[in-house]
Design a protein around this motif. Sequence first.
Motif, PDB file in Angstrom:
ATOM      1  N   LEU A  64       0.829  -1.212   0.000  1.00 54.31           N
ATOM      2  CA  LEU A  64       0.000   0.000   0.000  1.00 54.31           C
ATOM      3  C   LEU A  64       0.860   1.257   0.000  1.00 54.31           C
ATOM      4  O   LEU A  64       0.530   2.247  -0.677  1.00 54.31           O
ATOM      5  N   ALA A  65       1.959   1.257   0.740  1.00 53.78           N
ATOM      6  CA  ALA A  65       2.865   2.410   0.749  1.00 53.78           C
ATOM      7  C   ALA A  65       3.482   2.609  -0.631  1.00 53.78           C
ATOM      8  O   ALA A  65       3.610   3.748  -1.110  1.00 53.78           O
ATOM      9  N   HIS A  66       3.847   1.517  -1.280  1.00 50.54           N
ATOM     10  CA  HIS A  66       4.404   1.607  -2.627  1.00 50.54           C
ATOM     11  C   HIS A  66       3.378   2.166  -3.613  1.00 50.54           C
ATOM     12  O   HIS A  66       3.711   3.014  -4.453  1.00 50.54           O
ATOM     13  N   MET A  67       2.145   1.705  -3.522  1.00 57.81           N
ATOM     14  CA  MET A  67       1.101   2.201  -4.419  1.00 57.81           C
ATOM     15  C   MET A  67       0.822   3.681  -4.173  1.00 57.81           C
ATOM     16  O   MET A  67       0.589   4.444  -5.109  1.00 57.81           O
ATOM     17  N   HIS A  68       0.867   4.098  -2.909  1.00 51.62           N
ATOM     18  CA  HIS A  68       0.659   5.512  -2.577  1.00 51.62           C
ATOM     19  C   HIS A  68       1.795   6.362  -3.153  1.00 51.62           C
ATOM     20  O   HIS A  68       1.553   7.424  -3.728  1.00 51.62           O
ATOM     21  N   GLU A  69       3.028   5.910  -3.023  1.00 48.42           N
ATOM     22  CA  GLU A  69       4.180   6.654  -3.536  1.00 48.42           C
ATOM     23  C   GLU A  69       4.202   6.696  -5.058  1.00 48.42           C
ATOM     24  O   GLU A  69       4.750   7.636  -5.636  1.00 48.42           O
ATOM     25  N   SER A  70       3.628   5.711  -5.708  1.00 45.46           N
ATOM     26  CA  SER A  70       3.618   5.719  -7.170  1.00 45.46           C
ATOM     27  C   SER A  70       2.711   6.815  -7.724  1.00 45.46           C
ATOM     28  O   SER A  70       2.839   7.188  -8.887  1.00 45.46           O
ATOM     29  N   ASN A  71       1.815   7.358  -6.892  1.00 44.39           N
ATOM     30  CA  ASN A  71       0.934   8.448  -7.317  1.00 44.39           C
ATOM     31  C   ASN A  71       1.562   9.814  -7.109  1.00 44.39           C
ATOM     32  O   ASN A  71       0.950  10.829  -7.430  1.00 44.39           O
ATOM     33  N   ARG A  72       2.768   9.869  -6.542  1.00 42.61           N
ATOM     34  CA  ARG A  72       3.462  11.140  -6.293  1.00 42.61           C
ATOM     35  C   ARG A  72       3.774  11.812  -7.629  1.00 42.61           C
ATOM     36  O   ARG A  72       4.148  11.163  -8.597  1.00 42.61           O
ATOM     37  N   LYS A  73       3.630  13.135  -7.666  1.00 41.91           N
ATOM     38  CA  LYS A  73       3.927  13.867  -8.892  1.00 41.91           C
ATOM     39  C   LYS A  73       4.996  14.926  -8.626  1.00 41.91           C
ATOM     40  O   LYS A  73       5.206  15.340  -7.492  1.00 41.91           O
ATOM     41  N   GLU A  74       5.636  15.354  -9.673  1.00 43.53           N
ATOM     42  CA  GLU A  74       6.693  16.352  -9.588  1.00 43.53           C
ATOM     43  C   GLU A  74       6.097  17.752  -9.571  1.00 43.53           C
ATOM     44  O   GLU A  74       5.047  18.003 -10.170  1.00 43.53           O
ATOM     45  N   LYS A  75       6.791  18.668  -8.910  1.00 45.46           N
ATOM     46  CA  LYS A  75       6.352  20.056  -8.866  1.00 45.46           C
ATOM     47  C   LYS A  75       6.694  20.718 -10.202  1.00 45.46           C
ATOM     48  O   LYS A  75       7.821  20.627 -10.670  1.00 45.46           O
ATOM     49  N   PRO A  76       5.732  21.389 -10.817  1.00 40.47           N
ATOM     50  CA  PRO A  76       6.019  22.053 -12.089  1.00 40.47           C
ATOM     51  C   PRO A  76       6.919  23.274 -11.872  1.00 40.47           C
ATOM     52  O   PRO A  76       6.906  23.891 -10.814  1.00 40.47           O
ATOM     53  N   PRO A 130       2.357  17.002  -3.359  1.00 35.99           N
ATOM     54  CA  PRO A 130       2.840  15.910  -4.212  1.00 35.99           C
ATOM     55  C   PRO A 130       1.759  14.929  -4.673  1.00 35.99           C
ATOM     56  O   PRO A 130       1.938  14.241  -5.666  1.00 35.99           O
ATOM     57  N   PHE A 131       0.627  14.885  -3.980  1.00 35.64           N
ATOM     58  CA  PHE A 131      -0.406  13.919  -4.335  1.00 35.64           C
ATOM     59  C   PHE A 131      -1.674  14.571  -4.883  1.00 35.64           C
ATOM     60  O   PHE A 131      -2.328  14.012  -5.742  1.00 35.64           O
ATOM     61  N   ASP A 132      -2.027  15.746  -4.372  1.00 39.09           N
ATOM     62  CA  ASP A 132      -3.241  16.412  -4.841  1.00 39.09           C
ATOM     63  C   ASP A 132      -3.132  17.901  -4.534  1.00 39.09           C
ATOM     64  O   ASP A 132      -3.090  18.295  -3.364  1.00 39.09           O
ATOM     65  N   ASP A 133      -3.090  18.741  -5.567  1.00 43.34           N
ATOM     66  CA  ASP A 133      -3.012  20.188  -5.353  1.00 43.34           C
ATOM     67  C   ASP A 133      -4.271  20.677  -4.658  1.00 43.34           C
ATOM     68  O   ASP A 133      -5.362  20.149  -4.880  1.00 43.34           O
TER      69      ASP A 133
END
Length: 111
Positions: free
Chosen positions: A26-38, A69-72
């Motif tokens: 679950l932690a891995h799946m959560h981290e895979s949704n992380r996005k980069e800051k524009p 990182p996950f939801d603006d």
Amino acid sequence: MSSKLNDNGIIESSRLMLPEHREAYLAHMHESNRKEKPILDEQEWQLIGQALMESYQERVAITLTVFDPFDDSVMRGVVDRIDQNRKEIKFVRGDEDYSFIPFKNILSASI
């Protein structure tokens, strides 16, 4: 009897997952949704600065989009203080609801 032990029978379908493995998955799946800051260009920073100063000077409500990182998150409120040393603003959303937002996390600002 052999059909229950083979070919996805009782033994094959009784696989277990340890709680530690489930948490790691679950932690891995959560981290895979992380996005980069524009990266914002200079013109966008100027527009953000103008909106922040106008809200601070005239007490006008503005809408901020703040990076996460996950939801603006989108917030509406008034800039109460601009702290150049700490590089953040005090953003008031209600009578007693406020937060300190670093300049680097602001993605957009509009009146």
